[in-house]
Design an enzyme around this catalytic site. Structure first.
Site: not given
Ligand code: B3K
Ligand code: ZN
Length: 880
Positions: A270-271, A304-305, A308
C-alpha cells in the site's frame, strides 16, 4: 433484503461533499486491546452549501464514540446521531469550525485487516479504499484532501517504533514507560493514504540524494532478525527513485521514506504517503528461501508503490470509479521500470502472458467490467486485473500512438496541471489532447467499454498488380450490461517480411492511418493496400502486442514457423511458436490428431531458437514454455473438458521431448551453475532455462529425468532450483512426490513464507487425492486460519492453477472451494471474495461440470448470510 439499486453506487451520482476538511489533527493512544483516537477536524462549508445542511461522516462498527464537541463545546445528544454506518451532525455551524471526536477502537479484534489492526504484535493500518472510517468518523472518500498531523503515544517497551506519514517533527519520553512521536504530512491527502505503525521492529536504513540534491532518509522496518532479508527491497527502492527522475522527471518530495513489512495483509502492498506498508512476502528475500520470481516481484512492487507517490498520492482519484487513473498508469510505470532494469522483450512476453491468464478470462466472463466502471456494490471487488493490467495496456497504447516524446510531453502536462488534485480519466485524456493536438475522444472509449476486442486479419497478394492487401475487421462481443459496443481505436504495430527474411518496404499505402510501422484501425473494418510489393510477404501483426485484443489471421503453419525464425520483433517470434503449438493442441482436443511432420517442424523451430546466439536464456525459456492448460481452454472457449486438454498437452510435450531430449539435456547440464546466487537478469534467465528443460524432460518421460529432478532438489543451493525441482516432481506426481513434499515442509517449518510455497505445491498436484489432502491441511489445529497469505497460497492457487482437480467431474473440487469461501467469508470477506472469482469460467465447461459448478455456487448462496464482498461476486457469477 434491500433492492438492487439501493445498494449500487453510480458514477453519474457523483457530487462534492457539502463540507471540506482543511486540516486533520489526530491524537492516538495505543494500548493492547483498545486504542483511543481523538480527532480534530477543521471543517468549512463549501461555497454554495445551504446553511443547516447536515454533516454526514462515514463510520463503521469498529468505532465506539466516547465524546463529541464543536469548537470546544460538547454536543447535546439531540444535536447528532452516531450509528455503525456513520455520524451525523444535524446543524453544523455555517462558518469554519472544529469537530472534535474521541473514539475507542479494538485493534486486536479486527481480523478483517481493514482499518487499525494488529499483525503478529505490530499495530498497523490499511485504509484504501474505505478503512479510515474504521479508525475515526470522517469524510472517507478520495476527493476530500487535507494535511494531517498525528501524535502517537504508546508503551515504549511494546512499541519503541512509532511511524506515520510525512516528516517526524517531535518525539519524546513520558512517565509510566510511555513515549510519543508527532508526524506531520504537509501534502494534502485523502484519508485512504493515511498510515500508522507502532511496534517493536528491526530496521535497515539508507539514504537517497535526489537530482536536486536533497537527502532523503530511507528506512525499512521488519520483524527483528529479518533485517538482512530487506536489502534487496532497499536496493530496488533506490533504483526506483533514480528511474522516476530519469524517465519521468519526478523527484521524491519528503525528507523521509519508510517501508514496513507486516505478516497479515490482504493484498500486496500500500502506497501511503511516505509510509508504504507491505505484505512481508514482497519485502523479504534471501537466496535460500526466495525464488527468482520472488525477487522480481519484490523489485516491481517496491517500484509500483514508490511510483504511486506521483501517480496516486500527489495526483489522486476523484472517486473510486477512477481507480485505474492511478492503478493502470502506475502498473504501466512499474512495467517500464522492470523492462529497463531487465529485458524489454522478456518482460513484455511475461506481462502479456499475465494479462491473458488473468484479465482475458475476467473480461470474457460474468465479472467483465470496463477499466473505468460506472457502478459498483463493493469497491474492494474492483481491484481487478482489468483495472490494473488492462488499465496499463490502455496507457501503453496511448504511448504507442503518441510516441515516446509525445507521451512524455503529455505526462509532464498531467503533473503540472493536476498536482495536488483528485481527478478523472477525462482529465487524464485531456492533457494528451492538449499536448499533442490530437482528438482522443474515440480512444477514451477503451476506458468505458468492457470486453476483449477480436481482431481478424486476412491478407491477399496480387502478383500482377504488385499489391498486397490486409483486410482488418474488429468485433467487440457483448459483455454483462453492455450489449452494444463501438469499434475501438486499435494501434497495430506491424511489419512485412520478404521471402529471404528481411523487412519489405512499399511505395504507397492506403485505406487507413498507416505510419512507418503502425496501422491505426478505428473502424469496424478497413482494407489496407500496399503498392510496389514485388513478392508475397509474410505479415508480422500486432508486434509487441500493441493492443490488448485476440488476434486471428489466415496465416498458415508454415507462415508461423517462418515468423518464428525471421521476425525481427521478439514478441511475435515467441507468439508464432505459441500459435503453432496452440493450433496442434486445439485441433487434437477437437479430434484431429497432429502428424509427425507437424511435431517435427515445431521441434525444429524450437531447436533453432535454443541454438540462437543472439537470444537471451530467459527468452529461450519462454520459447520452450508451451501454452498452459488454461490457455488452451480459453482458446477452445466452450464445452471445455480440462482432463482432455491436460492429456493432449502432455502428449504434445512427449512428442516434442522425443526429438528435443538431447538438446534439453545439454541445456540442463551447461546451465547448472554453482555460482554464488544473484537475482540479476542473466543468472535468473539461465536458471529458468535450465529448470524449463528439466520440467519438459520429466513431463516428456525422458529416461532418468526424475532422478535428475530428485538430485537437483536435494543438492540445490537456492530456493529457485529447489522449488523448480520439487514442482516438477509434484506436477508429474511421481512415486516419491509425497515424501519430497514432506521433506520440504520439515526443512522449512520455521519460515511461513516458505510454507506458502509448500501449500501452493500441494494445491497444484494433479492426482485425485489432492482435495482430501488439502482438507486435512486446512483442518490441522495449527493451521494459521486468519492469515491471507496462507489461505491464498492454498485456495487461490487451487482454484486458478489446478484446472483438472478444481473442475473434477464429480464436483468435489467445486464444492471444496465454495465451502471454503463460505467459511472464510465470516472472518475475512476480501480473501473469500477473491478466491471465489475462480468460478468466473464456470460457463465455459462442458455440461456435466457446468451443472456441478452451478450446484456448488447455489449451495454457497443458500448457506446463510454472506458478506457484501462475496455476495456481489457470487450474484454476478451466477447471473452473467
Ligand atoms: N493501492 C493498493 C491496493 C489497495 C487494495 C484495496 N483492496 C496497492 C496498489 O495497487 O499499489
Ligand atoms: Zn497500485
Amino acid at each position: 433484503m434491500r433492492g438492487e439499486n439501493e445498494e449500487t453506487i453510480f458514477l453519474k451520482d457523483y457530487a462534492e461533499t457539502p463540507y471540506a476538511i482543511e486540516r486533520v489533527d489526530l491524537d492516538v493512544r495505543i494500548a493492547p486491546d483498545t486504542a483511543i483516537i481523538r480527532a480534530l477536524l477543521t471543517l468549512v462549508p463549501r461555497r454554495g452549501t445551504e446553511p443547516g445542511t447536515p454533516l454526514v461522516l462515514d463510520g463503521a462498527e469498529t468505532l465506539a464514540l466516547r465524546s463529541i464537541a464543536i469548537d470546544g463545546l460538547p454536543l447535546a445528544l439531540t444535536a447528532y446521531e452516531a450509528t455503525p454506518e456513520g455520524l451525523t451532525v444535524h446543524q453544523p455551524p455555517t462558518r469554519r469550525f472544529v469537530l472534535e471526536t474521541e473514539v475507542a477502537v479494538e485493534s486486536e479484534k479486527n481480523i478483517k485487516l481493514m482499518g487499525f489492526y494488529r499483525s503478529s504484535g505490530t499495530w498497523c493500518t490499511q485504509c484504501e479504499p474505505e478503512g479510515f472510517r474504521r479508525i475515526t468518523y470522517y469524510l472517507d472518500r478520495p476527493d476530500v484532501l487535507a494535511p494531517f498531523k498525528v501524535r502517537m503515544q504508546a508503551d515504549k517497551a511494546l512499541a519503541p517504533v512509532l511511524l506515520s506519514n510525512g516528516n517526524l517533527v517531535e518525539q519524546g519520553n513520558l512517565g509510566n514507560g510511555q513515549h510519543f512521536a508527532v508526524w506531520e504530512d504537509p501534502f494534502p491527502k485523502p484519508a485512504y493514504l493515511f498510515a500508522m505503525v507502532a511496534g517493536d521492529l528491526g530496521s535497515i536504513h539508507d539514504t537517497f540524494t535526489t537530482a536536486s540534491g536533497r537527502k532523503v532518509a530511507l528506512g525499512i522496518y521488519c520483524t527483528h532478525g529479518k533485517e538482512d532479508e530487506c536489502l534487496y527491497a532497499m536496493d530496488s527502492l533506490k533504483r526506483s527513485m533514480a528511474w522516476d527522475e530519469r524517465r519521468f522527471g519526478r523527484e521524491y518530495d519528503l525528507d523521509i521514506f519508510n517501508i514496513v513489512a507486516v505478516s497479515d495483509f490482504n493484498f500486496g502492498a500500500m502506497e501511503n504517503k511516505g509510509l508504504n506498508i507491505f505484505n512481508d512476502k514482497l519485502v523479504f528475500a534471501k537466496p535460500e528461501t526466495a525464488t527468482d520470481a520472488d525477487y522480481i516481484n519484490i523489485e516491481s512492487v517496491i517500484a509500483h508503490e514508490y511510483f504511486h507517490n506521483w501517480t496516486g498520492d500527489r495526483i489522486t482519484c476523484r472517486d473510486w470509479f477512477q481507480l485505474c487513473l492511478k492503478e493502470g498508469l502506475t502498473v504501466y510505470r512499474d512495467q517500464e521500470f522492470s523492462m529497463d532494469e531487465r529485458s524489454r522483450p522478456v518482460n513484455r512476453i511475461e506481462d502479456v502472458r499475465q494479462l491473458r491468464q488473468t484479465q482475458f478470462p475476467e473480461d470474457g466472463g460474468p465479472l467483465s467490467h470496463p477499466p473505468r466502471p460506472d457502478k459498483y456494490k463493493e469497491i474492494n471487488n474492483f481491484y481487478t486485473a482489468t483495472v490494473y493490467e488492462k488499465g496499463a495496456e490502455v496507457v501503453r497504447m496511448l504511448a504507442t500512438l503518441l510516441g515516446e516524446a509525445g507521451f512524455r510531453k503529455g505526462m509532464d502536462l498531467y503533473f503540472e496541471r493536476h498536482d495536488g488534485e483528485a481527478t478523472t480519466i477525462e482529465a487524464f485524456i485531456k492533457v494528451f489532447e492538449d499536448s499533442s493536438g490530437r482528438d482522443l475522444q474515440h480512444f477514451q472509449q477503451w476506458y468505458l467499454q468492457a470486453g476483449t476486442p477480436e481482431l481478424d486479419v486476412v491478407d491477399r497478394y496480387d502478383a500482377a498488380a504488385q499489391t498486397y492487401t490486409l483486410e482488418l475487421t474488429q468485433t467487440n462481443p457483448p459483455t454483462p450490461g453492455q450489449p452494444d459496443k463501438q469499434p475501438l481505436v486499435l494501434p497495430i504495430q506491424f511489419g512485412l517480411i520478404g521471402p529471404n527474411g528481411s523487412p519489405m518496404s512499399w511505395t504507397s499505402v492506403s485505406g487507413a492511418e498507416v505510419r512507418d510501422d503502425l496501422i491505426v484501425l478505428d473502424k469496424a473494418s478497413a482494407t489496407v493496400t500496399f503498392t510496389g510489393i514485388p513478392n508475397k510477404p509474410v505479415p508480422s501483426l500486432l508486434r509487441g502486442f500493441s493492443a490488448p485484443v485476440k488476434l486471428t489471421t489466415n496465416a498458415t503453419e508454415a507462415d508461423q514457423l517462418f515468423l518464428a525464425r525471421h521476425d525481427s520483433d521478439p514478441f511475435n517470434r515467441w507468439q508464432a511458436l505459441q500459435d503453432v503449438a496452440m493450433k496442434l493442441m486445439v485441433d487434437a482436443v477437437g479430434g484431429t490428431a497432429w502428424s509427425e511432420a507437424q511435431t517435427s517442424a515445431l521441434a525444429e523451430a524450437l531447436d533453432e531458437t535454443l541454438n540462437s546466439k543472439e537470444l537471451d536464456p530467459a527468452y529461450k525459456a519462454l520459447a520452450l514454455s508451451l501454452p498452459n492448460d488454461q490457455a488452451v481452454a480459453r482458446q477452445i472457449a466452450t464445452d471445455v473438458d480440462p482432463d482432455r486438454i491436460h492429456a493432449v498437452r502432455g502428449q504434445l510435450i512427449t512428442a516434442l521431448v522425443a526429438r528435443l531430449a538431447p538438446a534439453l539435456e545439454k541445456i540442463y547440464l551447461t546451465n547448472d551453475s554453482r555460482l554464488a546466487y544473484s537475482p540479476d537478469f542473466q543468472q535468473t534467465g539461465r536458471r529458468s532455462m535450465k529448470n524449463m528443460a528439466l520440467s519438459l524432460l520429466v513431463q516428456g518421460g525422458a529416461t532418468d529425468a526424475t532422478r535428475l529432478a530428485r538430485e537437483q532438489y536435494s543438492r540445490a543451493l537456492n530456493m529457485t532450483d529447489r522449488l523448480a525441482a520439487l514442482g516438477t516432481v509434484v506436477h508429474a506426481w511421481t512415486d516419491d512426490a509425497q515424501s519430497l513434499l514432506d521433506d520440504f515442509r520439515d526443512r522449512f517449518t520455521a519460515d511461513p513464507l516458505v510454507l506458502d510455497k509448500w501449500l501452493s505445491l500441494n494445491a497444484m498436484a494433479s492426482d485425485d487425492g489432492v482435495v482430501e489432502r488439502m482438507r486435512a491441511i486446512l483442518a490441522a489445529p495449527d493451521f494459521p486460519r486468519n492469515n491471507p497469505n496462507r489461505l491464498r497460497a492454498l485456495m487461490a492457487t487451487f482454484g486458478m492453477n489446478n484446472p483438472t482437480q478444481f473442475a473434477r467431474t464429480d464436483g468435489a473440487g467445486f464444492r471444496f472451494l465454495a465451502e471454503f469461501v463460505g467459511d472464510v467469508d465470516k472472518r475475512n470477506p476480501q480473501v473469500a471474495a477473491r478466491v471465489l472469482t475462480a468460478f468466473r469460467i464456470w460457463r465455459s465447461y462442458e455440461s456435466g461440470r457446468r451443472a456441478e459448478a452451478e450446484k456448488a455456487l447455489n449451495a454457497l448462496k443458500d448457506s446463510g448470510t454472506l458478506s457484501r464482498n462475496t455476495a456481489d461476486i457470487l450474484d454476478r457469477t451466477l447471473a452473467g
